[in-house]
Design a protein around this motif. Sequence first.
Motif, PDB file in Angstrom:
ATOM      1  N   CYS A   1      15.472  -2.386  36.225  1.00  0.00           N
ATOM      2  CA  CYS A   1      16.177  -3.253  37.176  1.00  0.00           C
ATOM      3  C   CYS A   1      15.299  -3.642  38.345  1.00  0.00           C
ATOM      4  N   GLY A   2      14.263  -2.832  38.632  1.00  0.00           N
ATOM      5  CA  GLY A   2      13.413  -3.140  39.768  1.00  0.00           C
ATOM      6  C   GLY A   2      12.646  -4.431  39.605  1.00  0.00           C
ATOM      7  N   SER A   3      12.555  -4.928  38.381  1.00  0.00           N
ATOM      8  CA  SER A   3      11.807  -6.158  38.135  1.00  0.00           C
ATOM      9  C   SER A   3      12.662  -7.405  38.279  1.00  0.00           C
ATOM     10  N   GLN A   4      13.955  -7.254  38.497  1.00  0.00           N
ATOM     11  CA  GLN A   4      14.851  -8.404  38.586  1.00  0.00           C
ATOM     12  C   GLN A   4      15.106  -8.800  40.031  1.00  0.00           C
ATOM     13  N   ASP A   5      14.951 -10.073  40.314  1.00  0.00           N
ATOM     14  CA  ASP A   5      15.158 -10.577  41.662  1.00  0.00           C
ATOM     15  C   ASP A   5      16.577 -11.113  41.811  1.00  0.00           C
ATOM     16  N   GLY A   6      16.997 -11.259  43.065  1.00  0.00           N
ATOM     17  CA  GLY A   6      18.268 -11.909  43.344  1.00  0.00           C
ATOM     18  C   GLY A   6      19.491 -11.063  43.084  1.00  0.00           C
ATOM     19  N   LEU A   7      19.353  -9.757  43.025  1.00  0.00           N
ATOM     20  CA  LEU A   7      20.520  -8.919  42.820  1.00  0.00           C
ATOM     21  C   LEU A   7      21.433  -9.007  44.045  1.00  0.00           C
ATOM     22  N   GLN A   8      22.728  -8.996  43.794  1.00  0.00           N
ATOM     23  CA  GLN A   8      23.684  -9.069  44.904  1.00  0.00           C
ATOM     24  C   GLN A   8      23.523  -7.889  45.856  1.00  0.00           C
ATOM     25  N   ARG A   9      23.174  -6.719  45.309  1.00  0.00           N
ATOM     26  CA  ARG A   9      22.999  -5.549  46.172  1.00  0.00           C
ATOM     27  C   ARG A   9      21.853  -5.770  47.162  1.00  0.00           C
ATOM     28  N   ASN A  10      20.802  -6.430  46.722  1.00  0.00           N
ATOM     29  CA  ASN A  10      19.696  -6.713  47.636  1.00  0.00           C
ATOM     30  C   ASN A  10      20.152  -7.605  48.777  1.00  0.00           C
ATOM     31  N   ALA A  11      21.039  -8.538  48.465  1.00  0.00           N
ATOM     32  CA  ALA A  11      21.567  -9.412  49.517  1.00  0.00           C
ATOM     33  C   ALA A  11      22.371  -8.612  50.528  1.00  0.00           C
ATOM     34  N   MET A  12      23.149  -7.652  50.042  1.00  0.00           N
ATOM     35  CA  MET A  12      23.924  -6.804  50.954  1.00  0.00           C
ATOM     36  C   MET A  12      22.996  -5.953  51.817  1.00  0.00           C
ATOM     37  N   LYS A  13      21.928  -5.437  51.205  1.00  0.00           N
ATOM     38  CA  LYS A  13      20.969  -4.624  51.953  1.00  0.00           C
ATOM     39  C   LYS A  13      20.345  -5.436  53.086  1.00  0.00           C
ATOM     40  N   LEU A  14      19.959  -6.668  52.771  1.00  0.00           N
ATOM     41  CA  LEU A  14      19.360  -7.525  53.792  1.00  0.00           C
ATOM     42  C   LEU A  14      20.353  -7.835  54.905  1.00  0.00           C
ATOM     43  N   MET A  15      21.600  -8.096  54.529  1.00  0.00           N
ATOM     44  CA  MET A  15      22.621  -8.417  55.519  1.00  0.00           C
ATOM     45  C   MET A  15      22.861  -7.233  56.457  1.00  0.00           C
ATOM     46  N   ILE A  16      23.028  -6.047  55.881  1.00  0.00           N
ATOM     47  CA  ILE A  16      23.289  -4.858  56.696  1.00  0.00           C
ATOM     48  C   ILE A  16      22.084  -4.533  57.570  1.00  0.00           C
ATOM     49  N   GLY A  17      20.875  -4.704  56.998  1.00  0.00           N
ATOM     50  CA  GLY A  17      19.675  -4.462  57.787  1.00  0.00           C
ATOM     51  C   GLY A  17      19.561  -5.407  58.969  1.00  0.00           C
ATOM     52  N   ASP A  18      19.954  -6.662  58.773  1.00  0.00           N
ATOM     53  CA  ASP A  18      19.915  -7.636  59.861  1.00  0.00           C
ATOM     54  C   ASP A  18      20.917  -7.274  60.954  1.00  0.00           C
ATOM     55  N   ILE A  19      22.102  -6.823  60.543  1.00  0.00           N
ATOM     56  CA  ILE A  19      23.104  -6.385  61.524  1.00  0.00           C
ATOM     57  C   ILE A  19      22.578  -5.208  62.337  1.00  0.00           C
ATOM     58  N   GLU A  20      21.941  -4.259  61.650  1.00  0.00           N
ATOM     59  CA  GLU A  20      21.417  -3.069  62.334  1.00  0.00           C
ATOM     60  C   GLU A  20      20.310  -3.451  63.317  1.00  0.00           C
ATOM     61  N   ARG A  21      19.462  -4.399  62.945  1.00  0.00           N
ATOM     62  CA  ARG A  21      18.399  -4.832  63.855  1.00  0.00           C
ATOM     63  C   ARG A  21      18.977  -5.512  65.090  1.00  0.00           C
ATOM     64  N   ARG A  22      20.012  -6.313  64.895  1.00  0.00           N
ATOM     65  CA  ARG A  22      20.618  -7.022  66.017  1.00  0.00           C
ATOM     66  C   ARG A  22      21.446  -6.084  66.897  1.00  0.00           C
ATOM     67  N   MET A  23      22.114  -5.118  66.264  1.00  0.00           N
ATOM     68  CA  MET A  23      22.989  -4.195  66.996  1.00  0.00           C
ATOM     69  C   MET A  23      22.728  -2.772  66.493  1.00  0.00           C
ATOM     70  N   PRO A  24      21.712  -2.117  67.000  1.00  0.00           N
ATOM     71  CA  PRO A  24      21.356  -0.771  66.531  1.00  0.00           C
ATOM     72  C   PRO A  24      22.538   0.193  66.599  1.00  0.00           C
ATOM     73  N   GLY A  25      22.659   1.007  65.547  1.00  0.00           N
ATOM     74  CA  GLY A  25      23.745   1.982  65.487  1.00  0.00           C
ATOM     75  C   GLY A  25      24.944   1.522  64.688  1.00  0.00           C
ATOM     76  N   ARG A  26      24.904   0.259  64.204  1.00  0.00           N
ATOM     77  CA  ARG A  26      26.075  -0.250  63.480  1.00  0.00           C
ATOM     78  C   ARG A  26      26.262   0.446  62.138  1.00  0.00           C
ATOM     79  N   LYS A  27      25.179   0.874  61.485  1.00  0.00           N
ATOM     80  CA  LYS A  27      25.332   1.561  60.198  1.00  0.00           C
ATOM     81  C   LYS A  27      26.133   2.849  60.367  1.00  0.00           C
ATOM     82  N   ASP A  28      25.833   3.586  61.424  1.00  0.00           N
ATOM     83  CA  ASP A  28      26.596   4.808  61.688  1.00  0.00           C
ATOM     84  C   ASP A  28      28.053   4.494  61.981  1.00  0.00           C
ATOM     85  N   SER A  29      28.279   3.417  62.729  1.00  0.00           N
ATOM     86  CA  SER A  29      29.656   3.021  63.027  1.00  0.00           C
ATOM     87  C   SER A  29      30.408   2.644  61.755  1.00  0.00           C
ATOM     88  N   MET A  30      29.729   1.932  60.857  1.00  0.00           N
ATOM     89  CA  MET A  30      30.374   1.495  59.619  1.00  0.00           C
ATOM     90  C   MET A  30      30.707   2.672  58.717  1.00  0.00           C
TER      91      MET A  30
END
Length: 313
Positions: free
Chosen positions: A252-281
């Motif tokens: 699976c590591g060779s496949q691009d565009g997985l929906q999970r990767n999109a979620m990871k990027l989204m959550i990472g962006d939220i955490e960068r903008r508002m540190p501590g949000r992952k713990d809150s979630m």
Amino acid sequence: MSEIVETPGVLDAENDSVPGVDIESGPEGVTGAGPSLYANAPSSVSFNKLRKRLIRNVRQAVEDFAMVAAAAEDPGKRPRWLVALSGGKDSYGLLALLMDLQWRGMLPVDLIACNLDQGQPNFPKHILPDYLTAHGVPHRIEYRDTYSVVTSKVPEGATYCALCSRLRRGNLYRIAREEGCEALVLGHHRDDILETFFLNFFHGGRLEAMPPKLLNDDGDVMVLRPMAYCAEEDLARFAEALKFPIIPCDLCGSQDGLQRNAMKLMIGDIERRMPGRKDSMIRALSNTRPSHLLDRSLFDFASLTVAPGKAKT
């Protein structure tokens, strides 16, 4: 085909009932830095803090979700856990942290590591058995060619993850039964749980994540996720510090565009903008208010009425 290796010594400590040990110094009367996996661990303050935080996270999850509650029902029987080991950073970290807790007397269970070789091309078959044997870890290596099944059944361009996971989980349940294990232990962490929640939220239309404790459909194997509170970035630093021999997933590591990767990027962006949000979630997933959601199966909205005499005119 399977190979099982029982190596005594490392996991046979007699100190499982030692209460309240200092997480930084280890069990009373036991010297050394911990299990063999930690033999070359850095002695830096930063690594010790990281190790302490991860151990605290795992211990808290084990306690919060009563993962070893079965031991109280039969004090003469020591629980046995099958630890799924893929060769990735998370499963190595899971094994190391469970062994650390066991060494400290905080986890009264027996552990057996298990790798399911799924027949991926160029899979380095020697790495895991060599590593586990060198560190005295009881283990079982099982070969099942699920790779051919997945690649033949899944259409070109579609993701392999769902079918691959089902086939892998079915084999691990079987192995757990054969090894007399009450539980199958998986290396999912806080970020996996959050990504799964948002996948179901956006694409499945339901509020659902990965439970830290789950009984399988047959009712004979418990699925445990002791790293539910552990941050992925902590596990990445932990793996780098302990120099785990990481095996990448070429399926699976060779496949691009997985929906999970999109979620990871989204959550990472939220955490960068508002540190501590992952713990809150992650806290929010254990702090629900059914009366403030829309699920009629969880809250009886029909019975909500204004009490006689309370209505204002």
